[in-house]
Design an enzyme around this catalytic site. Structure first.
Site, PDB file in Angstrom:
ATOM      1  N   LEU A  66       0.835  -1.205   0.000  1.00  0.00           N
ATOM      2  CA  LEU A  66       0.000   0.000   0.000  1.00  0.00           C
ATOM      3  C   LEU A  66       0.869   1.254   0.000  1.00  0.00           C
ATOM      4  O   LEU A  66       2.047   1.197   0.358  1.00  0.00           O
ATOM      5  CB  LEU A  66      -0.936  -0.038   1.209  1.00  0.00           C
ATOM      6  CG  LEU A  66      -1.823  -1.295   1.291  1.00  0.00           C
ATOM      7  CD1 LEU A  66      -2.535  -1.385   2.637  1.00  0.00           C
ATOM      8  CD2 LEU A  66      -2.832  -1.316   0.157  1.00  0.00           C
ATOM      9  N   PRO A  67       0.281   2.417  -0.370  1.00  0.00           N
ATOM     10  CA  PRO A  67       1.102   3.619  -0.569  1.00  0.00           C
ATOM     11  C   PRO A  67       1.825   4.179   0.665  1.00  0.00           C
ATOM     12  O   PRO A  67       2.982   4.571   0.564  1.00  0.00           O
ATOM     13  CB  PRO A  67       0.105   4.648  -1.109  1.00  0.00           C
ATOM     14  CG  PRO A  67      -1.006   3.848  -1.688  1.00  0.00           C
ATOM     15  CD  PRO A  67      -1.086   2.605  -0.848  1.00  0.00           C
ATOM     16  N   LYS A 172      14.775  -0.210   6.461  1.00  0.00           N
ATOM     17  CA  LYS A 172      14.453   0.289   5.116  1.00  0.00           C
ATOM     18  C   LYS A 172      14.782   1.771   5.003  1.00  0.00           C
ATOM     19  O   LYS A 172      15.331   2.225   4.000  1.00  0.00           O
ATOM     20  CB  LYS A 172      12.971   0.031   4.797  1.00  0.00           C
ATOM     21  CG  LYS A 172      12.493   0.622   3.468  1.00  0.00           C
ATOM     22  CD  LYS A 172      13.151  -0.056   2.264  1.00  0.00           C
ATOM     23  CE  LYS A 172      12.892   0.688   0.965  1.00  0.00           C
ATOM     24  NZ  LYS A 172      11.602   0.495   0.399  1.00  0.00           N
TER      25      LYS A 172
END
Length: 195
Positions: A66-67, A172
């Site tokens: 998802l965004p 990340k």
């Protein structure tokens, strides 16, 4: 027998990742708010779900791409969301790159329902998603990760268990920072060389 997999969010990154999981032989339910985004996956053998809830109710492992953090939190935590609808023992895996606080909100709510939650942001971009060469930085418990590894291997060979929930998206962010620093250093080197 192969785990049944659900995939929610099959846009630029999600679509090739879902395609590779499907190619690996996992029966798959897919859902995206944009019906056209699912078409190639349906033609390749995935089953179309009418909602995210239908995906989670019919899958042992559910992947989401998802965004951003608000989208992920809404999908998982809103009334009728994935955490509420998942059967005990289901493994929920969010592949999105989000704030580390987002998975930390989701995991305790999932655990309270007997549902497993892993964060697994990926690195390698759309090219890596298509080639199934993504690096996957997983935060969460080891046991559900071991069960889900055959599914994750379909999207990338480099699966790193980096710590508890929150550690995956922290790693990340560091990975992205180092990539930017290296790009800046390369540009400086190019300028120096031109001079």
């Amino acid at each position: 027998m192969a785990l049944s997999v659900g995939f929610i969010g099959v846009g630029n990154m999600g679509n090739p990742m879902a395609g590779n999981v499907l190619k690996a032989g996992f029966p798959m339910l897919v859902f995206d708010l944009n019906p056209k985004a699912m078409e190639n996956l349906i033609q390749a053998g995935a089953r179309r779900a009418r909602s995210a809830q239908e995906v989670v109710e019919g899958s042992e492992v559910v992947l989401t791409s998802l965004p951003a953090s608000p989208d992920v939190e809404a999908m998982y935590l809103d009334p009728g969301g994935l955490v509420e609808r998942a059967k005990p023992g289901t493994i929920l895996i969010d592949l999105s790159s989000v704030l580390p606080s987002t998975p930390r909100k989701i995991e305790p709510r999932a655990r309270a329902r007997g549902v497993h939650f892993l964060e697994a942001p990926v690195s390698g971009g759309v090219t890596g998603a298509r080639a199934a060469t993504l690096a996957i930085m997983v935060g969460g418990e080891a046991e559900p990760l071991e069960r889900a590894k055959p599914v994750l291997r379909a999207i990338g060979p480099n699966i790193f268990h980096v710590g508890p929930v929150g550690a995956g998206n922290t790693m990340k962010a560091i990975n992205n920072m180092m990539s930017c620093v290296n790009s800046c250093a390369m540009m400086e080197g190019l300028v120096l060389g031109m001079k």
